[in-house]
Design a protein around this motif. Structure first.
Motif, short mmCIF file in Angstrom:
data_model
loop_
_atom_site.label_atom_id
_atom_site.label_comp_id
_atom_site.label_asym_id
_atom_site.label_seq_id
_atom_site.Cartn_x
_atom_site.Cartn_y
_atom_site.Cartn_z
N ASP A 119 0.84 -1.20 0.00
CA ASP A 119 0.00 0.00 0.00
C ASP A 119 0.87 1.25 0.00
O ASP A 119 2.11 1.16 0.02
CB ASP A 119 -1.01 -0.02 1.15
CG ASP A 119 -0.40 0.11 2.54
OD1 ASP A 119 0.81 0.44 2.67
OD2 ASP A 119 -1.13 -0.11 3.52
N LEU A 120 0.26 2.41 -0.03
CA LEU A 120 1.01 3.67 -0.11
C LEU A 120 1.86 3.94 1.12
O LEU A 120 2.84 4.68 1.04
CB LEU A 120 0.04 4.83 -0.35
CG LEU A 120 -0.73 4.78 -1.68
CD1 LEU A 120 -1.71 5.93 -1.77
CD2 LEU A 120 0.24 4.79 -2.86
N ALA A 121 1.52 3.31 2.26
CA ALA A 121 2.31 3.46 3.49
C ALA A 121 3.48 2.48 3.54
O ALA A 121 4.26 2.50 4.49
CB ALA A 121 1.41 3.28 4.71
N GLY A 122 3.57 1.58 2.53
CA GLY A 122 4.66 0.61 2.49
C GLY A 122 4.35 -0.73 3.15
O GLY A 122 5.19 -1.62 3.17
N ARG A 123 3.13 -0.88 3.68
CA ARG A 123 2.75 -2.16 4.29
C ARG A 123 2.47 -3.17 3.18
O ARG A 123 1.97 -2.80 2.12
CB ARG A 123 1.51 -2.01 5.17
CG ARG A 123 1.73 -1.07 6.34
CD ARG A 123 0.46 -0.88 7.12
NE ARG A 123 -0.57 -0.35 6.20
CZ ARG A 123 -1.84 -0.21 6.49
NH1 ARG A 123 -2.30 -0.58 7.68
NH2 ARG A 123 -2.70 0.29 5.62
N GLU A 124 2.76 -4.44 3.44
CA GLU A 124 2.56 -5.48 2.45
C GLU A 124 1.74 -6.63 3.00
O GLU A 124 1.73 -6.87 4.21
CB GLU A 124 3.90 -6.02 1.95
CG GLU A 124 4.73 -5.01 1.20
CD GLU A 124 5.99 -5.60 0.60
OE1 GLU A 124 6.20 -6.84 0.68
OE2 GLU A 124 6.77 -4.83 0.02
N GLY A 125 1.07 -7.35 2.10
CA GLY A 125 0.33 -8.54 2.46
C GLY A 125 -0.54 -9.00 1.31
O GLY A 125 -0.62 -8.34 0.26
N TRP A 126 -1.21 -10.11 1.53
CA TRP A 126 -2.08 -10.70 0.51
C TRP A 126 -3.41 -9.97 0.43
O TRP A 126 -3.99 -9.62 1.45
CB TRP A 126 -2.33 -12.17 0.81
CG TRP A 126 -1.12 -13.03 0.66
CD1 TRP A 126 -0.39 -13.59 1.66
CD2 TRP A 126 -0.49 -13.43 -0.55
NE1 TRP A 126 0.65 -14.30 1.15
CE2 TRP A 126 0.61 -14.22 -0.22
CE3 TRP A 126 -0.76 -13.18 -1.90
CZ2 TRP A 126 1.45 -14.79 -1.18
CZ3 TRP A 126 0.07 -13.74 -2.86
CH2 TRP A 126 1.17 -14.54 -2.50
N VAL A 127 -3.89 -9.78 -0.80
CA VAL A 127 -5.20 -9.18 -1.06
C VAL A 127 -5.89 -10.09 -2.10
O VAL A 127 -5.26 -10.45 -3.10
CB VAL A 127 -5.07 -7.74 -1.62
CG1 VAL A 127 -6.43 -7.15 -1.93
CG2 VAL A 127 -4.31 -6.86 -0.64
N PRO A 128 -7.16 -10.45 -1.88
CA PRO A 128 -7.83 -11.31 -2.86
C PRO A 128 -8.10 -10.57 -4.18
O PRO A 128 -8.41 -9.38 -4.19
CB PRO A 128 -9.14 -11.70 -2.17
CG PRO A 128 -9.36 -10.67 -1.12
CD PRO A 128 -8.02 -10.14 -0.73
#
Length: 110
Positions: free
Chosen positions: A94-103
């Protein structure tokens, strides 16, 4: 990519598994059939079955996997980092640099 629907993350800690680790394999996910529930020394989470060998109920992890999901809201923009078309999820930032799985079902190409 643009987010077209909210995605809330589950109320459980993410699980990170590594190749060679032994896990106990549980049920298959009814909504996401590529995933099985695994229990490891560090916790429990849903993992694509193809990341495990065929042994049951205890399997060996073949490929590293992180179950972390990214919470997103409709209208957000995210950057795809790694797509997993087989499972229907995309590892995003995301724009804040957080990462993870999104369906996939909540994402649309810009």
């Amino acid at each position: 990519m643009r987010v077209v629907m909210d995605h809330e993350i589950p109320d459980r800690a993410p699980l990170v598994i590594a190749p060679g680790e032994r896990v106990t394999v549980g049920e298959r996910d009814a909504e996401w059939p590529a995933f099985v529930l695994v229990s490891a020394a560090s916790g429990e989470g849903w993992v694509p079955e193809r990341h495990l060998d065929a042994a049951r109920p205890v399997a060996t992890v073949l490929a590293a996997y992180d179950t972390r999901e990214l919470p997103v809201a409709a209208g957000d923009s995210v950057e795809p980092v790694r797509d997993d078309a087989v499972s229907g999820w995309c590892w995003c930032r995301d724009l804040a640099g957080r990462e993870g799985w999104v369906p996939h079902r909540v994402l649309q190409m810009d």
